[in-house]
Write a protein that holds these residues in place. Structure first.
Motif, short mmCIF file in Angstrom:
data_model
loop_
_atom_site.label_atom_id
_atom_site.label_comp_id
_atom_site.label_asym_id
_atom_site.label_seq_id
_atom_site.Cartn_x
_atom_site.Cartn_y
_atom_site.Cartn_z
N ALA A 166 -15.01 7.20 -5.55
CA ALA A 166 -13.85 7.43 -4.68
C ALA A 166 -13.01 8.52 -5.32
CB ALA A 166 -13.03 6.15 -4.53
N ALA A 167 -12.64 9.52 -4.53
CA ALA A 167 -11.99 10.71 -5.08
C ALA A 167 -10.68 10.38 -5.78
CB ALA A 167 -11.74 11.73 -3.96
N LEU A 168 -10.55 10.81 -7.03
CA LEU A 168 -9.32 10.71 -7.81
C LEU A 168 -8.95 12.09 -8.31
CD1 LEU A 168 -9.95 7.61 -10.14
CD2 LEU A 168 -9.00 7.62 -7.84
N ASN A 169 -7.66 12.27 -8.56
CA ASN A 169 -7.15 13.51 -9.15
C ASN A 169 -5.93 13.16 -9.99
OD1 ASN A 169 -8.62 16.08 -8.23
ND2 ASN A 169 -8.41 14.98 -6.30
N PRO A 170 -5.44 14.09 -10.82
CA PRO A 170 -4.24 13.80 -11.58
C PRO A 170 -3.13 13.24 -10.69
CG PRO A 170 -5.19 15.85 -12.32
CD PRO A 170 -5.99 15.42 -11.14
N GLY A 171 -2.57 12.12 -11.09
CA GLY A 171 -1.58 11.41 -10.27
C GLY A 171 -2.14 10.12 -9.72
N SER A 172 -3.48 10.00 -9.66
CA SER A 172 -4.11 8.76 -9.21
C SER A 172 -4.01 7.66 -10.27
CB SER A 172 -5.60 8.99 -8.90
OG SER A 172 -5.77 9.90 -7.83
N SER A 173 -3.80 8.08 -11.53
CA SER A 173 -3.73 7.11 -12.62
C SER A 173 -2.71 6.01 -12.34
CB SER A 173 -3.35 7.81 -13.92
OG SER A 173 -4.45 8.41 -14.51
N GLY A 174 -3.10 4.78 -12.62
CA GLY A 174 -2.23 3.64 -12.41
C GLY A 174 -2.34 3.03 -11.04
N GLY A 175 -3.09 3.66 -10.13
CA GLY A 175 -3.30 3.11 -8.80
C GLY A 175 -4.43 2.10 -8.77
N PRO A 176 -4.45 1.21 -7.79
CA PRO A 176 -5.48 0.17 -7.74
C PRO A 176 -6.78 0.64 -7.13
CG PRO A 176 -3.96 -0.12 -5.92
CD PRO A 176 -3.44 1.04 -6.73
N LEU A 177 -7.86 -0.01 -7.53
CA LEU A 177 -9.17 0.13 -6.90
C LEU A 177 -9.47 -1.23 -6.28
CD1 LEU A 177 -11.65 2.09 -6.63
CD2 LEU A 177 -12.65 0.81 -8.54
N ILE A 178 -9.66 -1.29 -4.96
CA ILE A 178 -9.83 -2.57 -4.27
C ILE A 178 -11.18 -2.62 -3.57
CG2 ILE A 178 -7.34 -2.84 -3.94
CD1 ILE A 178 -7.73 -1.97 -1.03
N ASP A 179 -11.61 -3.85 -3.24
CA ASP A 179 -12.88 -4.02 -2.54
C ASP A 179 -12.64 -4.22 -1.05
OD1 ASP A 179 -12.06 -6.66 -2.17
OD2 ASP A 179 -13.41 -7.48 -3.69
N SER A 180 -13.70 -4.56 -0.33
CA SER A 180 -13.62 -4.66 1.14
C SER A 180 -12.76 -5.82 1.61
CB SER A 180 -15.03 -4.80 1.72
OG SER A 180 -15.67 -5.95 1.17
N THR A 181 -12.41 -6.75 0.72
CA THR A 181 -11.53 -7.86 1.09
C THR A 181 -10.08 -7.58 0.72
OG1 THR A 181 -11.74 -9.06 -1.01
CG2 THR A 181 -13.45 -9.43 0.65
N GLY A 182 -9.82 -6.46 0.05
CA GLY A 182 -8.47 -6.15 -0.42
C GLY A 182 -8.17 -6.69 -1.79
N ALA A 183 -9.17 -7.31 -2.44
CA ALA A 183 -8.98 -7.85 -3.80
C ALA A 183 -9.05 -6.71 -4.81
CB ALA A 183 -10.03 -8.91 -4.10
N LEU A 184 -8.38 -6.90 -5.92
CA LEU A 184 -8.29 -5.88 -6.96
C LEU A 184 -9.58 -5.84 -7.78
CD1 LEU A 184 -6.38 -3.82 -8.39
CD2 LEU A 184 -5.81 -5.68 -9.97
N VAL A 185 -10.21 -4.68 -7.81
CA VAL A 185 -11.41 -4.47 -8.62
C VAL A 185 -11.04 -3.90 -9.98
CG1 VAL A 185 -13.58 -3.20 -8.78
CG2 VAL A 185 -12.88 -4.19 -6.61
N GLY A 186 -10.05 -3.02 -10.01
CA GLY A 186 -9.64 -2.41 -11.26
C GLY A 186 -8.46 -1.49 -11.08
N MET A 187 -8.05 -0.83 -12.17
CA MET A 187 -6.96 0.15 -12.13
C MET A 187 -7.52 1.52 -12.52
SD MET A 187 -3.25 0.23 -14.06
CE MET A 187 -3.90 0.15 -15.73
N ASN A 188 -7.35 2.49 -11.64
CA ASN A 188 -7.88 3.83 -11.89
C ASN A 188 -7.19 4.46 -13.09
OD1 ASN A 188 -9.72 3.97 -9.63
ND2 ASN A 188 -7.91 4.00 -8.33
N ALA A 189 -8.00 5.09 -13.95
CA ALA A 189 -7.45 5.58 -15.21
C ALA A 189 -7.96 6.95 -15.63
CB ALA A 189 -7.73 4.58 -16.33
#
Length: 431
Positions: A166-189
């Protein structure tokens, strides 16, 4: 001659042409409520001062009592300005931060609940969504799939990241990565590219690690990652052949004086084979072994030295000794400055040179431009003045006039507006 399809094939193709677009629309529209709900938990992060620098992203965690972000996003700030998708702003207090694991916890006003970690581990190829503010484009959603699991991007950090596209760029850091149910998979870093732009490889701290780290920071039970004080490299096949040893372990390049490694008896040229009898099959195994050994406050190192196998004992209780503040001399902050201190060389109001790495250069000023006004007054009357606060310059350039605000005490450079995007090395970049 055109090829004739059997009637059944033609019917099948026609059915697919009719059904597929409708199905795709239905699938995408079904994702919209989930994404909108998740986006309501996302914040953009700015500095809580007049400079209002964009830093990155964050999101509400669990019951909503705190937000989480990357440590490199908040830096040394004690508080940050958080803005949600509805435009509501608040000042969040950074209550804890772990720079090594790159996680920060921010206290927020009580209100809605946050994102909940997924109940099951993510699967290879699963669809995921990244939410955040890439390049300060706030509240952006990008879609992708999990490309790989358990990527250890930093051998010195005991975290195995989720790789996704999933496309990330500077500024994406600290945003969530979620799955198809809306559950948290991880934090983009992180992204994997020295150019600081997305090339299809992104990394997120898994939610299972995030849960452990966040709770440990809140409870003040999370221990810092031990710093051995050495540099080492994997024993490659080429090194092994040269040294006439097995291609395993870490070859010690250097040992820092008075460090934990030196106190344990490590020397340059030693090969670390195991920690607490657990072999080091990859360089990153050392970080996990050290973290596991923290509960015992000691660990044994199995090393190879001059053809002999030795066991050294390291005491963790003496690691990471705090600094004695009375031995430190704090740098003095200047209280005033002149135009020359900003890096400007002037002939009357004409800029004839700009000093490299100066506040003036960072603000975008160039030689051959002219100062028209300083703080709204004719520049000619203020050229020799000393200033005690940021100044506003009206500049005449080749393309017209423009205002430039210069703050010599600012912690970021105007030419690089996305804060916190620091290169770790040639391969892995933190936003």
């Amino acid at each position: 001659m055109p090829v004739s399809l059997p009637s059944l094939s033609r019917a099948l193709v026609a059915a697919l042409l009719l059904v597929t677009p409708a199905q795709a629309t239905q699938t995408h529209s079904a994702d919209a409520p989930m994404l909108e709900t998740a986006m309501a938990s996302v914040f953009t992060v700015h500095s809580a001062d007049a400079e209002d620098r964009f830093l990155g992203s964050a999101f509400l965690w669990g019951d909503g009592a705190v937000a989480v972000s990357n440590a490199h996003v908040v830096g040394q700030a004690g508080e940050v300005r958080l803005t949600d998708a509805a435009g509501h702003q608040q000042i969040g207090q950074v209550i804890a931060s772990d720079a090594s694991r790159d996680v920060a916890v921010i206290a927020v006003k009580p209100g809605q609940g946050g994102l909940i970690p997924a109940a099951t581990p993510p699967q290879l190829g699963a669809e995921v969504w990244a939410l955040g503010a890439p390049l300060d484009v706030e509240f952006t959603v990008t879609a992708g799939r999990i490309s790989a699991l358990e990527r250890q991007t930093d051998p010195a950090t005991p975290i195995r990241m989720i790789q996704h596209d999933a496309a990330l760029n500077p500024g994406s850091s600290g945003g969530p990565l979620i799955d198809s149910t809306g559950a948290l998979v991880g934090m983009n870093a992180q992204i994997a590219d020295g150019s600081r732009m997305f090339v299809g490889i992104a990394y997120a701290i898994p939610s299972v690690d995030l849960a452990r780290i966040v709770q440990g920071l809140i409870d003040e039970t999370l221990q810092p990652i031990p710093k051995l004080g050495l540099t080492a490299r994997p024993v490659s096949r080429q090194l092994a052949e040269t040294l006439n040893i097995a291609a395993t372990g870490l070859l010690v390049d250097a040992v820092t004086p008075a460090s934990l490694a030196e106190r344990a008896g490590l020397h340059p040229g030693d090969v670390i084979l195991a920690v607490n009898a657990a072999p080091l099959t990859t360089p990153g195994d050392l970080a996990f072994a050290l973290e596991s050994a923290q509960s015992q406050n000691r660990f044994d190192l199995t090393i190879l030295r001059a053809g002999s196998v030795l066991i050294l004992m390291a005491d963790l209780t003496a690691a990471d000794s705090p600094l004695t503040l009375r031995d430190l001399k704090a740098p003095q902050r200047r209280t005033e400055y002149t135009l020359q201190d900003l890096g400007l060389t002037l002939t009357d109001t004409q800029i004839t040179a700009v000093t490299p790495n100066s506040p003036a250069l960072n603000a975008g000023l160039t030689a051959t431009e002219t100062l028209l006004q300083i703080d709204g007054q004719p520049a000619q009357t203020h050229l020799s003045q000393s200033f005690t606060r940021p100044i506003l310059l009206l500049i005449q350039g080749t393309t017209g006039t423009r205002h430039v605000l210069i703050d010599p005490w600012a912690t970021s450079k105007t030419l690089h507006p996305v804060g916190g995007a620091n290169v770790l090395d040639r391969d892995v970049v933190v936003f």
